[in-house]
Each structure stands twice: as C-alpha cells, then as structure tokens.
Design a protein around this motif. Sequence first.
Motif, mmCIF file in Angstrom:
data_model
loop_
_atom_site.group_PDB
_atom_site.id
_atom_site.type_symbol
_atom_site.label_atom_id
_atom_site.label_comp_id
_atom_site.label_asym_id
_atom_site.label_seq_id
_atom_site.Cartn_x
_atom_site.Cartn_y
_atom_site.Cartn_z
ATOM 1 N N GLU A 166 9.548 9.435 8.340
ATOM 2 C CA GLU A 166 10.472 8.533 7.652
ATOM 3 C C GLU A 166 10.276 8.607 6.133
ATOM 4 O OE1 GLU A 166 11.353 3.724 7.203
ATOM 5 O OE2 GLU A 166 9.711 4.454 8.464
ATOM 6 N N LEU A 167 9.028 8.585 5.689
ATOM 7 C CA LEU A 167 8.754 8.661 4.259
ATOM 8 C C LEU A 167 9.192 10.011 3.702
ATOM 9 C CD1 LEU A 167 7.529 7.417 1.709
ATOM 10 C CD2 LEU A 167 5.295 8.315 2.447
ATOM 11 N N HIS A 168 8.903 11.075 4.420
ATOM 12 C CA HIS A 168 9.297 12.416 3.971
ATOM 13 C C HIS A 168 10.811 12.499 3.826
ATOM 14 C CE1 HIS A 168 10.080 16.755 4.124
ATOM 15 N NE2 HIS A 168 8.836 16.928 3.688
ATOM 16 N N ALA A 169 11.546 11.948 4.793
ATOM 17 C CA ALA A 169 13.011 11.990 4.740
ATOM 18 C C ALA A 169 13.548 11.155 3.586
ATOM 19 C CB ALA A 169 13.586 11.495 6.065
ATOM 20 N N ARG A 170 12.871 10.061 3.267
ATOM 21 C CA ARG A 170 13.294 9.235 2.141
ATOM 22 C C ARG A 170 13.097 9.979 0.821
ATOM 23 N NH1 ARG A 170 9.684 4.394 1.251
ATOM 24 N NH2 ARG A 170 9.831 4.355 3.522
ATOM 25 N N TRP A 171 11.995 10.712 0.709
ATOM 26 C CA TRP A 171 11.734 11.483 -0.503
ATOM 27 C C TRP A 171 12.692 12.680 -0.612
ATOM 28 C CZ3 TRP A 171 5.699 11.927 0.244
ATOM 29 C CH2 TRP A 171 5.083 10.756 -0.216
ATOM 30 N N ALA A 172 12.941 13.324 0.511
ATOM 31 C CA ALA A 172 13.704 14.581 0.505
ATOM 32 C C ALA A 172 14.846 14.501 1.519
ATOM 33 C CB ALA A 172 12.769 15.747 0.825
ATOM 34 N N PRO A 173 15.884 13.742 1.217
ATOM 35 C CA PRO A 173 16.963 13.534 2.192
ATOM 36 C C PRO A 173 17.732 14.803 2.547
ATOM 37 C CG PRO A 173 17.545 12.620 0.043
ATOM 38 C CD PRO A 173 16.095 12.986 -0.028
ATOM 39 N N ASP A 174 17.657 15.801 1.695
ATOM 40 C CA ASP A 174 18.370 17.049 1.984
ATOM 41 C C ASP A 174 17.426 18.124 2.533
ATOM 42 O OD1 ASP A 174 20.821 16.027 1.092
ATOM 43 O OD2 ASP A 174 20.272 16.428 -1.000
ATOM 44 N N GLY A 175 16.249 17.699 2.989
ATOM 45 C CA GLY A 175 15.330 18.644 3.623
ATOM 46 C C GLY A 175 14.516 19.479 2.662
ATOM 47 N N GLU A 176 14.390 19.028 1.423
ATOM 48 C CA GLU A 176 13.607 19.786 0.441
ATOM 49 C C GLU A 176 12.123 19.851 0.846
ATOM 50 O OE1 GLU A 176 16.654 17.388 -2.036
ATOM 51 O OE2 GLU A 176 15.388 17.077 -0.266
ATOM 52 N N CYS A 177 11.431 20.817 0.297
ATOM 53 C CA CYS A 177 9.981 20.928 0.447
ATOM 54 C C CYS A 177 9.352 19.952 -0.559
ATOM 55 C CB CYS A 177 9.526 22.353 0.169
ATOM 56 S SG CYS A 177 7.769 22.654 0.498
ATOM 57 N N VAL A 178 8.542 19.034 -0.078
ATOM 58 C CA VAL A 178 7.972 18.000 -0.948
ATOM 59 C C VAL A 178 6.648 18.484 -1.523
ATOM 60 C CG1 VAL A 178 7.111 15.639 -1.084
ATOM 61 C CG2 VAL A 178 9.098 16.162 0.342
ATOM 62 N N VAL A 179 6.637 18.632 -2.843
ATOM 63 C CA VAL A 179 5.441 19.081 -3.569
ATOM 64 C C VAL A 179 4.937 17.904 -4.394
ATOM 65 C CG1 VAL A 179 4.529 20.700 -5.281
ATOM 66 C CG2 VAL A 179 6.296 21.444 -3.654
ATOM 67 N N GLY A 180 3.694 17.507 -4.157
ATOM 68 C CA GLY A 180 3.207 16.281 -4.778
ATOM 69 C C GLY A 180 1.986 16.443 -5.655
ATOM 70 N N TYR A 181 1.852 15.473 -6.552
ATOM 71 C CA TYR A 181 0.652 15.317 -7.391
ATOM 72 C C TYR A 181 0.166 13.889 -7.202
ATOM 73 C CZ TYR A 181 -2.105 14.093 -11.485
ATOM 74 O OH TYR A 181 -3.099 13.608 -12.311
#
Length: 372
Positions: A186-201
């Motif tokens: 759910e959190l991943h989808a909220r960050w990347a609604p279009d299916g992007e690769c989530v890269v974090g710091y």
Amino acid sequence: MRVAVVTESFLPQVNGVTNTVRQVVDHLRRTGHQAIIVAPGPGPSSYDGVPVVRVRSVGLPTYRSFPIGLPDAAVHRALADFRPDVVHLASPIALGAVGLRAARRLGVPTVAVYQTDVAGFARHYRVRADLLASAWVGRLHRRVDRTLVPSTTSYAQLRAMGVGDLHLWRRGVSLDLFDPARRSAELHARWAPDGECVVGYVGRLAPEKQVRRLVEVSRLPGVRVVVVGDGPEREALERRMPGAVFTGMLGGADLARAFASLDAFVHPGESETFCQTVQEAQASGVPVVAVAAGGPLDLVEHDRTGLLYDPRRTGGLEAQVARLVADPALRADLAARAAGEVAQRSWASVVGQLVEEHYRAVLRPAAHRSAA
C-alpha cells in the motif's frame, strides 16, 4: 560496572551518535550495569530511567538546531558524583574534550568512539578549519586510553594522525525492527502510483550528506525518489526535486516500513565513518547503492552485496541506480546476499563486545599518560 557516557549528541537530536548511545545504554541496563549520560542541552533529563545531565550548549552556525556542548563545571561534578569505572566518550569533539579532562583529573579510564569525520563536516559547511579540526581530533584521541573506530577507512585516518591503541568496533543493527516482512504494498503504491521503481534516501538533509546528488537520479525514467528525514537542506531539495516524495522524520515501525518498501536505497555522502542506514537497508531486504568511500567500503562488496559508485566519475551514481532499475533479478540477488551477512550483526553482540572486551581492557592496571 558503572559507565558514564559523555556524548556530543543525544535526544531530541536523532542521528548516528544518538542511536549508538541509546543502544549502549539499553544494553548496559539489561545486563545489570549502571549508567549516566552527559549531553548538550536542552532535552529530557532522563532516558528510560538513566539520568541525563544537561550542560550548556550553543547552536552550530548554519545549523542552529544542532547543539554544541560548552565547557561546563557540571561535567566534572556529574562524573565525581557518579564515580564511574570507565568514561565512554561518544564521538568526542567539544563536550568530549571536557569529559576527557574531567576523567583524567578523576583518574578514570576512558574509551573514545570515533564516529564523526569532523574535517569533512567542516569542509561541507564551508568552514576553512579542516586541518585544525583534524589536529584537534588527533590530539583528543591520542590522550584517551583506547579509541574504537567503525571502519578500516577510519582506522587508517586516525593512524595517520598518530593515534595509538586503535580497535575496530562496528555498529549493530536492530534486526527485530528492520525486516523485509515490513514491506507495505500500500505504501509503495502511494509513493509510486504509476509503478515506478522507488529509490530512497534515509538520513539528515544536511550538506555533508550530499543528498543533492539525488537530483540527477530523480530525472531517470521510471524512478520515484523518496527522501526520509529532515534538516537544513530540505527546502532546497524540494525545489530541485519537485517530483520526489519527502516524508519528514520517521522512527520506529514507521521508519522500518519505509525502508522495507523501497526498491533500492542510495547513500551518496563521502564523509561517513560507518553509514548505519546502509546496514538498515540491507536488513530490510533492500539493495544498496553507496559511495565508494569511507564506511560503506566495509559494508558493501560491489556486485555481491550492493553496488558502489565512484564519486569522481560524472554520472557514476545515476549509472549504478539505472542498473538496478532495469534489472529486478539483480536487485533481488544483491538484497538476499546482503541480508544474509547483516543478520550476524545484532546490537546485543556488538555492545557485548564493547563491554567485555574494550571497557574491561582499560580497567586493567596501567600507567596513565601524562597530560599532553
């Protein structure tokens, strides 16, 4: 054993020094030892039943919310009243020097933990005092009974300053908190609604962390940058990365969930003596891209437990991130290998080594060094 911890930083400040002090004090309490903390104020006067003696402080120029301890007679009084068996100096610079002086006057042995590259810190804040800072740090550590360093890079750095009795003491990781099972779809989808690769710091948003290097990463196709943390550079970073997600400071289960919900973790700063967030990402089952300098060199084996990039090479960071974005199998392989290694680094074992090996070593009868 009675241990007085004199630290340059403590709650409400949240950083690597504070986290390490908390883990040390937690372990001391659990194992029947007594502790006291001496820290720059303002802040709470106790931590989970352990007294915290607050001393005078001043805000760091350009970073007013970061207090620097000042010479204060309260340090000597606190140590004299507590009568410690050993004084633990956590990342000694300013308040640590006061604690060292008090310990020497009282004839109490000292263990210093090197945790901050002060010279690198000064350079990033455009303070022309890196050589002076190095000289000061070297002098402090030459006067303590034992110095613990977190990485081979730090070991070489202090050895070059003429510091003796150096020992590697790495950091633990909270394996009960950082776990791949905390990943949230759910959190991943909220960050990347279009299916992007989530890269974090994850970390402080301050000049020495060099988070600005993520600007180029944020422009890679198919990438959503997520920044967890706060600090003086946040506003500027938000302007330069309008498409990034800024969560602010997170802690506990929220932080662990954020870590595990990333697809890749990046740490770009070159001045890390260790880099705890790399370990936390690895424990969370997230592949890491880190700078090939300082502490990360001990934590990441390139192409086996993560990826390293050369900060001198233009586009080096973006190239390594792009490799991960394009190759889910590589992400999974690097993450699995790293998680297997970090599983051996619990805080209990690491702090147990501190007490049984390093504290007890300085308690042995030895001739105290004369004042330098």
